[in-house]
Design an enzyme around this catalytic site. Sequence first.
Site, mmCIF file in Angstrom:
data_model
loop_
_atom_site.group_PDB
_atom_site.id
_atom_site.type_symbol
_atom_site.label_atom_id
_atom_site.label_comp_id
_atom_site.label_asym_id
_atom_site.label_seq_id
_atom_site.Cartn_x
_atom_site.Cartn_y
_atom_site.Cartn_z
ATOM 1 C CB CYS A 100 -33.976 47.195 -45.074
ATOM 2 S SG CYS A 100 -33.805 48.922 -45.194
ATOM 3 C CD GLU A 140 -32.843 45.340 -41.289
ATOM 4 O OE1 GLU A 140 -32.966 46.736 -39.816
ATOM 5 O OE2 GLU A 140 -32.856 46.665 -42.578
ATOM 6 C CB THR A 168 -29.777 50.369 -46.636
ATOM 7 O OG1 THR A 168 -30.343 49.357 -45.838
ATOM 8 C CG2 THR A 168 -30.744 51.321 -47.096
ATOM 9 C CD GLU A 220 -30.030 51.605 -38.246
ATOM 10 O OE1 GLU A 220 -30.983 50.767 -38.344
ATOM 11 O OE2 GLU A 220 -30.025 52.590 -39.481
ATOM 12 N NE ARG A 244 -23.160 48.400 -39.096
ATOM 13 C CZ ARG A 244 -22.541 49.609 -38.782
ATOM 14 N NH1 ARG A 244 -22.055 50.213 -38.255
ATOM 15 N NH2 ARG A 244 -22.880 49.151 -36.992
ATOM 16 N NE ARG A 274 -24.956 52.329 -39.081
ATOM 17 C CZ ARG A 274 -25.842 51.403 -39.347
ATOM 18 N NH1 ARG A 274 -25.686 50.408 -38.474
ATOM 19 N NH2 ARG A 274 -26.344 50.654 -40.184
ATOM 20 N NE ARG A 292 -29.078 42.208 -40.788
ATOM 21 C CZ ARG A 292 -29.178 43.473 -40.456
ATOM 22 N NH1 ARG A 292 -27.962 44.100 -39.493
ATOM 23 N NH2 ARG A 292 -30.116 43.930 -41.227
ATOM 24 N NE ARG A 312 -24.864 44.525 -40.566
ATOM 25 C CZ ARG A 312 -25.706 44.894 -41.735
ATOM 26 N NH1 ARG A 312 -25.905 44.613 -43.069
ATOM 27 N NH2 ARG A 312 -26.502 46.479 -41.609
HETATM 28 P P1 ADP Z 1 -25.626 46.155 -37.773
HETATM 29 O O1 ADP Z 1 -24.570 46.765 -38.051
HETATM 30 O O2 ADP Z 1 -25.687 44.775 -37.231
HETATM 31 O O3 ADP Z 1 -26.781 47.082 -39.270
HETATM 32 P P2 ADP Z 1 -26.151 48.164 -35.666
HETATM 33 O O4 ADP Z 1 -25.040 49.406 -36.064
HETATM 34 O O5 ADP Z 1 -27.481 48.106 -34.633
HETATM 35 O O6 ADP Z 1 -26.428 46.823 -36.524
HETATM 36 O O7 ADP Z 1 -25.794 47.571 -34.423
HETATM 37 C C1 ADP Z 1 -25.521 46.617 -33.596
HETATM 38 C C2 ADP Z 1 -25.033 45.779 -32.841
HETATM 39 O O8 ADP Z 1 -23.413 46.336 -33.060
HETATM 40 C C3 ADP Z 1 -24.502 47.381 -31.598
HETATM 41 O O9 ADP Z 1 -25.100 47.302 -30.143
HETATM 42 C C4 ADP Z 1 -23.381 48.194 -32.062
HETATM 43 O O10 ADP Z 1 -23.204 48.410 -30.607
HETATM 44 C C5 ADP Z 1 -22.976 47.075 -32.155
HETATM 45 N N1 ADP Z 1 -20.987 46.791 -33.207
HETATM 46 C C6 ADP Z 1 -21.791 47.410 -34.060
HETATM 47 N N2 ADP Z 1 -20.269 48.246 -34.747
HETATM 48 C C7 ADP Z 1 -19.438 46.869 -33.615
HETATM 49 C C8 ADP Z 1 -17.790 47.113 -33.426
HETATM 50 N N3 ADP Z 1 -16.535 46.970 -34.431
HETATM 51 N N4 ADP Z 1 -17.355 47.075 -32.127
HETATM 52 C C9 ADP Z 1 -18.255 46.829 -31.287
HETATM 53 N N5 ADP Z 1 -19.784 46.619 -31.434
HETATM 54 C C10 ADP Z 1 -20.335 46.642 -32.394
HETATM 55 N N1 DAR Z 2 -35.959 52.750 -41.224
HETATM 56 C C1 DAR Z 2 -35.234 52.309 -42.027
HETATM 57 C C2 DAR Z 2 -33.634 52.138 -41.980
HETATM 58 C C3 DAR Z 2 -32.777 51.988 -43.267
HETATM 59 C C4 DAR Z 2 -31.592 51.249 -42.981
HETATM 60 N N2 DAR Z 2 -31.310 51.279 -41.850
HETATM 61 C C5 DAR Z 2 -31.651 49.818 -41.540
HETATM 62 N N3 DAR Z 2 -32.177 48.839 -42.658
HETATM 63 N N4 DAR Z 2 -31.662 49.368 -40.423
HETATM 64 C C6 DAR Z 2 -35.290 54.002 -42.794
HETATM 65 O O1 DAR Z 2 -35.858 54.251 -43.684
HETATM 66 O O2 DAR Z 2 -34.503 55.138 -42.986
#
Ligand code: ADP
Ligand code: DAR
Length: 344
Positions: A257, A211, A259, A300, A266, A295, A215, A112
């Site tokens: 953010c 966010e 980051t 997250e 990601r 993760r 996305r 993404r």
């Molecule tokens: P982002 O990746 O957009 O920063 P998150 O880490 O919260 O946000 O992940 C968002 C959603 O994507 C969550 O439901 C997570 O389970 C799903 N997800 C992330 N990576 C994968 C993957 N490789 N396969 C399936 N689902 C995924």
């Molecule tokens: N709560 C923020 C998250 C930082 C990275 N993750 C994001 N952007 N979804 C922190 O400062 O921990």
Amino acid sequence: MKYPNFTKEHKSLMAKYLSKEVFEELKDLKTPNGFTLERAIKSGVDNPDSGIGVYAGDIESYTVFGALLDPIIEEYHGFLKSDIHKSNLNPDDLNAPNLDLKNEYIVSTRIRVGRNLADFPLGPAISKEQRDEVEKIVSSALNSLEGSLEGRYFPLLGMSEEDRLSLVQDHFLFKAGDRFLESAGLNRNWPNGRGIYHNNEKTFLVWINEEDELRIISMQKGGDIKEVFSRLAQAIKELEKMMKFAFSKHLGYITSCPTNLGTAMRASVHIALPKLAKDMEKFKAITDKYHLQIRGVHGEHSQSEGGIYDISNKRRLGVTEVQCVQDMYDGVKALIEYEKALCD
Ligand code: ADP
Ligand code: DAR
């Protein structure tokens, strides 16, 4: 505005770099969208367990509040004020033959990027009217997509809770109610202006106004990382014909953010590593070596389930999109090789 009452629990980079001097320099400043230091740091003040603790309200925040944001970006990304970000979304430059043809380890792959529209503030400073306008612009552009990207937009407003939870459970949709986003003002007027677009195969999805304003997501079962990246690159190219994204030569794609600045990418796999999971010290040594983040399976702030982990690139700024995916690929290759060695 008074200097925040930081406690010893406040361990974010914002708390680290908001000295009394920086505070006095920035406390009365406002961006052209009226965004203030108080709003920028509210998430980190309210949530002592924040890692970063600050969000930008617009592209101008990164210069107006540079005295605070520059050292945070330098420490988190290893990226200097004088550095220039480079982009490369060409899948031909990725060396990534399928690592898991028998689907023994990689459950699914997802890549993404975050994007925000160039002519609007970011989520923390956007008004309801502006956010609704973003939803209208982006959803109508998405609904015009054809071929393998053709699909449909589903607004959150009016979506049944059953359908929403089903999409979240299937890892397609964002969760609601993140306290960090809440404090940053990113959940205002929820669920108005939010929604999800997905193609008919649910391998291409776009979240609107979580966010970030977009996305853009490519995902599928299995470990064909190159195919997932190719679909994402094609989708970004189609969307860039229809809208202009916030971008700067120094910081790359602009996100709420810090980051996510730069590539805002990601690239992750959900991967089963039952043997390695028993040696988390070794597990983390490998992920550290390849600049990876671990993760849980619901994203997250979640935990792994059934020995399945979300493994993704940590670097986003000062590296290209191809390098982000190559980081993840090379690290996952090393993890699988070590898992296999533990089985011998
Ligand atoms: P982002 O990746 O957009 O920063 P998150 O880490 O919260 O946000 O992940 C968002 C959603 O994507 C969550 O439901 C997570 O389970 C799903 N997800 C992330 N990576 C994968 C993957 N490789 N396969 C399936 N689902 C995924
Ligand atoms: N709560 C923020 C998250 C930082 C990275 N993750 C994001 N952007 N979804 C922190 O400062 O921990």
